[in-house]
Design an enzyme around this catalytic site. Structure first.
Site, PDB file in Angstrom:
ATOM      1  N   ARG A 257       0.855  -1.182   0.000  1.00 31.33           N
ATOM      2  CA  ARG A 257       0.000   0.000   0.000  1.00 31.33           C
ATOM      3  C   ARG A 257       0.894   1.236   0.000  1.00 31.33           C
ATOM      4  O   ARG A 257       1.914   1.284   0.694  1.00 31.33           O
ATOM      5  CB  ARG A 257      -0.930   0.033   1.221  1.00 31.33           C
ATOM      6  N   GLU A 286      -2.800   7.664  -4.548  1.00 28.01           N
ATOM      7  CA  GLU A 286      -3.256   7.187  -5.855  1.00 28.01           C
ATOM      8  C   GLU A 286      -4.752   7.463  -6.063  1.00 28.01           C
ATOM      9  O   GLU A 286      -5.527   7.441  -5.109  1.00 28.01           O
ATOM     10  CB  GLU A 286      -2.943   5.700  -6.029  1.00 28.01           C
ATOM     11  N   HIS A 304      -1.004   0.180 -10.015  1.00 27.15           N
ATOM     12  CA  HIS A 304      -1.673  -0.738  -9.085  1.00 27.15           C
ATOM     13  C   HIS A 304      -2.287  -1.917  -9.848  1.00 27.15           C
ATOM     14  O   HIS A 304      -3.496  -2.154  -9.797  1.00 27.15           O
ATOM     15  CB  HIS A 304      -2.756  -0.015  -8.269  1.00 27.15           C
TER      16      HIS A 304
END
Length: 331
Positions: A257, A286, A304
């Site tokens: 993360r 993000e 991601h």
């Protein structure tokens, strides 16, 4: 689309688009009454929760991208859910998008899909690791611009380097299995050493990762790969102080993360040459990415995509979340 009869019938609420596994989703809809939301705003969702629109929803199945229109399942949102909701099935690893404590206090059970993402995410970590060793963005961007020999920097070989795995859980263990054949020396840090049974399942023999303290991992690793969940304890676990403790020319990989690493400190480390390169699939804010990362040619950046394979999304994640939703619904 869904097997809905009367307005009083118990329902499953699906939050987010179904990009894959449509046949599995159709099967769920044939079995139970399903409502699906694919857009809107958090305010609208909260209003609908309070107005009785979802008063018969027993189970909520949610994709990660649904956070765009619901926001995080925090205590405010959990408090607005109708009393009928007993289960939340999250399509992803980790619980950083859901306040589990608030759910527990409401008597809502929460499930996720932690194990099915291990292989795909570990593959992504190795992709980033190898690309970061070679600073692969520099020659790739050069060749796309018609350049050749004089634009190829020398990279580094993995053999003999020490890989520090921060978090030897499912994904960290999968990374260890993939890294050992490259000749990387393996070490790891958890809150406590992994059990002997877990280590034996790695089946790495003499290449078994060595347990070290957090500080030792920072000081002695040539590469650090992050695989811990996001929590209050791990937010900015790696910042300027931690980067200063690392070796010169450290390589940092993050597929966990974004907020686990202080992105500003990461950029500063790159700019002053402390960090050789980074490989990132996740970012602190993000989908926004720090401008310093975007312009730095020693940063390998992915949007991601750790679990973004057909096999994982269709055969594993979707099957598990829909089966979980149906099982919770029928219990």
């Amino acid at each position: 689309m869904s097997n809905c009869g009367s307005s009083e019938q118990p329902q499953v609420l699906m939050l987010g688009e179904i990009h894959h596994a449509n046949d599995v989703f159709d099967g769920l809809c044939q079995s139970v009454c399903v409502k699906q939301i694919t857009n809107g705003t958090r305010g609208q969702f909260l209003d609908d929760c309070g107005s009785g629109t979802y008063s018969n929803v027993v189970a909520i199945a949610r994709n990660v991208d649904s956070i765009r229109f619901t926001g995080r399942f925090d205590s405010d949102l959990i408090a607005k859910l109708p009393s009928s909701v007993k289960f939340i099935c999250h399509n992803g690893a980790g619980y950083d998008q859901i306040d589990v404590k608030a759910c527990t206090e409401r008597g809502i059970l929460v499930s996720n899909t932690p194990f099915v993402v291990n292989d795909a995410t570990a593959d992504t970590a190795m992709l980033l690791l190898l690309a970061a060793l070679r600073r692969a963005w520099i020659p790739q961007s050069a060749v796309r611009n018609g350049l050749w020999d004089h634009t190829r920097p020398l990279g580094r070989d993995p053999k003999g380097l020490t890989l520090g795995i921060l978090g030897l859980g499912g994904i960290g263990s999968a990374v260890a299995k993939r890294a050992a054949p490259f000749g990387l020396k393996l070490q790891y840090h958890n809150q406590s050493p992994a059990r002997a049974s877990a280590m034996s399942r790695l089946n790495l023999g003499n290449d078994e990762p060595k347990y070290v303290t957090f500080e030792e991992l920072l000081r002695t690793s040539d590469i650090i790969s992050v695989h811990v969940p996001l929590s209050d304890r791990t937010r900015h676990l790696i910042g300027k102080k931690e980067i200063d403790m690392m070796k010169e020319n450290i390589i940092i990989i993050n597929t966990a993360r974004g907020p686990i690493i202080d992105e500003s400190a990461l950029v500063q480390g790159l700019e002053r040459g402390k960090i050789w390169s980074v490989g990132l699939d996740v970012f602190e804010q993000e989908p926004e990415i720090h401008p310093g990362l975007m312009k730095n040619e020693n940063a390998i950046l992915l949007p991601h995509i750790g679990t973004a394979t057909i096999d994982t999304r269709v055969s594993r994640l979707a099957d598990m979340i829909f089966e979980s939703a149906l099982r919770k619904f029928q219990n």
